[in-house]
Design an enzyme around this catalytic site. Structure first.
Site, PDB file in Angstrom:
ATOM      1  N   HIS A   1      23.529   3.340 -25.203  1.00  0.00           N
ATOM      2  CA  HIS A   1      24.677   3.360 -26.106  1.00  0.00           C
ATOM      3  C   HIS A   1      24.297   3.045 -27.554  1.00  0.00           C
ATOM      4  CE1 HIS A   1      23.931  -0.780 -25.266  1.00  0.00           C
ATOM      5  NE2 HIS A   1      24.783  -1.151 -26.203  1.00  0.00           N
ATOM      6  N   ASP A   2      23.045   2.690 -27.795  1.00  0.00           N
ATOM      7  CA  ASP A   2      22.596   2.373 -29.158  1.00  0.00           C
ATOM      8  C   ASP A   2      21.752   3.486 -29.760  1.00  0.00           C
ATOM      9  OD1 ASP A   2      23.760  -0.163 -29.071  1.00  0.00           O
ATOM     10  OD2 ASP A   2      21.955  -1.080 -28.222  1.00  0.00           O
TER      11      ASP A   2
ATOM     12  N   ASP B   1      21.390  -8.753 -23.171  1.00  0.00           N
ATOM     13  CA  ASP B   1      21.471  -8.281 -24.544  1.00  0.00           C
ATOM     14  C   ASP B   1      20.562  -9.090 -25.477  1.00  0.00           C
ATOM     15  OD1 ASP B   1      23.173  -6.465 -26.273  1.00  0.00           O
ATOM     16  OD2 ASP B   1      23.538  -8.372 -27.288  1.00  0.00           O
TER      17      ASP B   1
ATOM     18  N   GLU C   1      16.819  -6.885 -22.759  1.00  0.00           N
ATOM     19  CA  GLU C   1      16.685  -6.035 -23.936  1.00  0.00           C
ATOM     20  C   GLU C   1      15.869  -6.818 -24.958  1.00  0.00           C
ATOM     21  OE1 GLU C   1      19.226  -3.716 -27.383  1.00  0.00           O
ATOM     22  OE2 GLU C   1      19.756  -5.722 -26.742  1.00  0.00           O
TER      23      GLU C   1
ATOM     24  N   ASP D   1      26.344  -6.616 -18.116  1.00  0.00           N
ATOM     25  CA  ASP D   1      25.730  -6.893 -19.402  1.00  0.00           C
ATOM     26  C   ASP D   1      25.941  -8.380 -19.689  1.00  0.00           C
ATOM     27  OD1 ASP D   1      24.656  -6.344 -22.056  1.00  0.00           O
ATOM     28  OD2 ASP D   1      25.403  -4.311 -21.773  1.00  0.00           O
TER      29      ASP D   1
HETATM   30  C1  GLC Z   1      22.334  -5.011 -28.426  1.00  0.00           C
HETATM   31  C2  GLC Z   1      23.385  -4.050 -27.937  1.00  0.00           C
HETATM   32  C3  GLC Z   1      24.101  -3.478 -29.111  1.00  0.00           C
HETATM   33  C4  GLC Z   1      24.742  -4.606 -29.873  1.00  0.00           C
HETATM   34  C5  GLC Z   1      23.746  -5.697 -30.232  1.00  0.00           C
HETATM   35  C6  GLC Z   1      24.439  -6.957 -30.615  1.00  0.00           C
HETATM   36  O1  GLC Z   1      21.345  -4.372 -29.144  1.00  0.00           O
HETATM   37  O2  GLC Z   1      22.821  -3.080 -27.106  1.00  0.00           O
HETATM   38  O3  GLC Z   1      25.047  -2.519 -28.747  1.00  0.00           O
HETATM   39  O4  GLC Z   1      25.334  -4.120 -31.037  1.00  0.00           O
HETATM   40  O5  GLC Z   1      22.915  -6.031 -29.156  1.00  0.00           O
HETATM   41  O6  GLC Z   1      25.068  -7.515 -29.491  1.00  0.00           O
END
Ligand code: GLC
Ligand code: CA
Length: 559
Positions: free
Chosen positions: A328-329, A199, A255, A98
């Site tokens: 995980h979100d 991320d 992402e 990540d």
């Molecule tokens: C992304 C991650 C999430 C995190 C956010 C801030 O969306 O997947 O878990 O809280 O970024 O880093």
């Protein structure tokens, strides 16, 4: 279409805190992961996406990094990381890290320096602005509540944080920031890691001038229009590609909240100047609304199909798709669009798996999805660990926007902690996750839902996922075929056809708990289709089929 290993891969996401605890402190760790690699080998996946394992004060569970080149002490040591990496490689499993570089932790030395004085060499590593009319520089709200700007008394300026105030945003306009980030990435690549999941990478370039955003129910302005897919994001990623990515053989996925098909064609273009693929959010946002994701709305199947189909057809031949239901979100998809009652849990988990894994793109499995793990039965607020749910609850109830009872239901249904409960390994205490007290509650259904029981039972969800993964290896049509949606209006059936040369693959999924009749399209009628996989052990294909509750199948028409 160019052949590339990451197009044929299946990725498995590990949330390290909740995967396996090796030393009884209740927190998953690297040795724990190493001890379970055999399990992932058995499942058959190719790549692990490892959620952050870097040093972090854990304000946002590792997504707030204070040292990119050190391992979080709770997770172990760099030596443990190296051993885990080596063991994974020896089993033929790749490791995707990540990469969290939209922001750091406020405890990162760069930020500690940056806030010291206006003329500190690191000042410009972050985004500092003067206030406006006695308040923040603009009206943006942060993802985890409150304003996106935090006032710092020492230098009497505000810094920007799109997430929590312990996650200050890096200033990507600054050449030195990019240089440092790229150096750090090369350091990991030289260590031998195999890729990056980036991320919120779509947020790194902000519109200069920081205009106010449209005000929502929370009272704050939306930063989305001025941060998502910002003016220089493609330039920055092309630079990253030149400086780092193109020099190694990596898998990369960005992402990208707020990404459209048009933008994705740039991020993940087959010409390969930026990333391999992106995570889009349109299907996950279908049950969002005025109060962001906090509601009990059900996703309409016709809308889900429309979104999935748009991505399937419009990226085809131009860019590459990623495929996911869970991470995980997100709450568990089984509890969202499947049926987590004991009667239908397994068939509907298999149906959701089939629906996703027969699509075009690289599939991602989130830990426990391959077992049909479900949402957690939260009974009180103090069972929540996630900053997002806790802050949202405070903000929405204190402002009187949502009543406490309702808001509690919403965080139970949609909260990220649903995904973060410990992996269910066996039916011993704490599901075999830890010998100590787990940092977050174990789902009490671990006696029925666990890896050990499922690995020994051929009709389990686990064995079904093994088969789904194996099919992708066997049939190029699953990787490379094009896509056509059938029955777009149906609220019951999701059916689609993949075509690759002379071959066809028909996937049919009943999303309801009722019997539904499906009729093959005319050009497939009378042809001798072979059922590759079925969650009811159906063996004979017919032109007209009465599908049982949550029944699914994939039928292959070869030459
Ligand atoms: C992304 C991650 C999430 C995190 C956010 C801030 O969306 O997947 O878990 O809280 O970024 O880093
Ligand atoms: Ca531990």
């Amino acid at each position: 279409m160019q052949e590339q290993w990451w197009k044929k891969s299946v990725v498995y996401q590990i949330y390290p805190r909740s995967f396996c605890d090796s030393n009884g402190d209740g927190i998953g760790d690297l040795n724990g992961i190493e001890s379970k690699l055999w399990y992932l080998k058995e499942l058959g996946i190719d790549v692990i996406w490892l959620s952050p394992v870097y040093q972090s004060p854990n304000d946002d569970m590792g997504y707030d990094i204070s040292d990119y080149q050190a391992v979080m002490s709770e997770f172990g040591t760099m030596e443990a990381f190296d051993r885990m990496l080596e063991k994974a490689h020896s089993l033929g499993i790749k490791i995707m890290m990540d990469l969290v570089v939209n922001h750091t932790s406020d405890e990162h030395p760069w930020f500690v320096e940056s806030r010291r004085s206006k003329d500190n060499p690191y000042r410009d590593f972050y985004i500092w602005r003067d206030g406006k009319s006695g308040g923040a520089p603009n009206n943006w709200g942060a993802c985890f509540g409150g304003s996106a700007w935090e006032y710092d008394e020492k230098t009497e300026q505000y810094y920007l944080h799109l997430f929590s105030k312990k996650q200050p945003d890096l200033n990507w306009e600054n050449d030195s920031v990019r240089k440092k980030v790229f150096e750090m990435m090369r350091w990991w690549c030289d260590k031998g890691i195999d890729g990056f999941r980036m991320d919120v990478i779509s947020l790194i370039s902000k519109v200069p001038g920081f205009p106010d955003g449209p005000v929502g129910k929370s009272g704050y302005g939306d930063f989305g229009p001025y941060c998502a897919n910002g003016p220089r994001v493609h330039e920055f990623l092309q630079e990253m590609n030149r400086e780092v990515l193109s020099r190694y053989d990596l898998i990369t996925v960005g992402e990208c909240s707020g990404v459209t098909v048009e933008e994705a064609q740039k991020y993940a273009s087959s010409s390969g100047h930026e990333l391999n693929m992106v995570f889009q959010f349109e299907h996950m946002d279908l049950d969002g609304g005025e109060t962001f994701k906090w509601n009990m709305k059900k996703i309409k199947l016709s809308q889900l199909k429309a979104v999935m189909s748009k991505w399937q057809t419009q990226l085809y031949g131009k860019a590459w798709n990623s495929l996911y239901w869970c991470n995980h979100d997100q709450p568990r998809m089984l509890s969202r669009m499947g049926n987590d009652s004991p009667e239908y849990r397994e068939v509907s988990a298999k149906m959701l798996g089939t629906c996703l894994h027969m699509l075009q793109g690289t599939p991602y499995i989130f830990q426990g999805e391959e077992l049909g793990m479900t949402n957690y039965p939260f009974a009180s607020l103090d069972e929540f660990r996630d900053i997002e749910s806790i802050h949202a609850y405070q903000e929405f109830t204190e402002k009187g926007i949502i009543s406490p009872d309702e808001m509690f239901q919403y965080i139970c249904y949609k909260g990220r902690d649903n995904a973060r409960t410990p992996m269910q390994w066996d039916d011993s205490g704490q599901a075999g996750f830890t010998t100590g007290t787990p940092w977050i509650g174990v789902n009490p259904n671990y006696k029925e839902i666990n890896a050990k029981e499922q690995m020994g039972r051929p009709d389990s969800v686990f064995c079904y996922y093994q088969k789904l993964i194996a099919l992708r290896r066997q049939y190029d049509i699953i990787v490379y075929g094009d896509y056509e949606l059938l029955l777009p209006e149906s609220e019951e059936i999701y059916a689609y056809i993949r075509t690759y040369g002379e071959e066809k693959l028909l996937t049919v999924c009943n999303f309801t708990d009722r019997e539904v009749v499906f009729e093959s399209p005319d050009d497939l009628k009378g042809r001798n289709g072979r059922i590759l996989i079925s969650n009811y052990n159906r063996e004979d294909n017919q032109d007209t089929i009465t599908l049982a509750a949550y029944e699914c199948m994939a039928v292959y028409y070869g030459n």
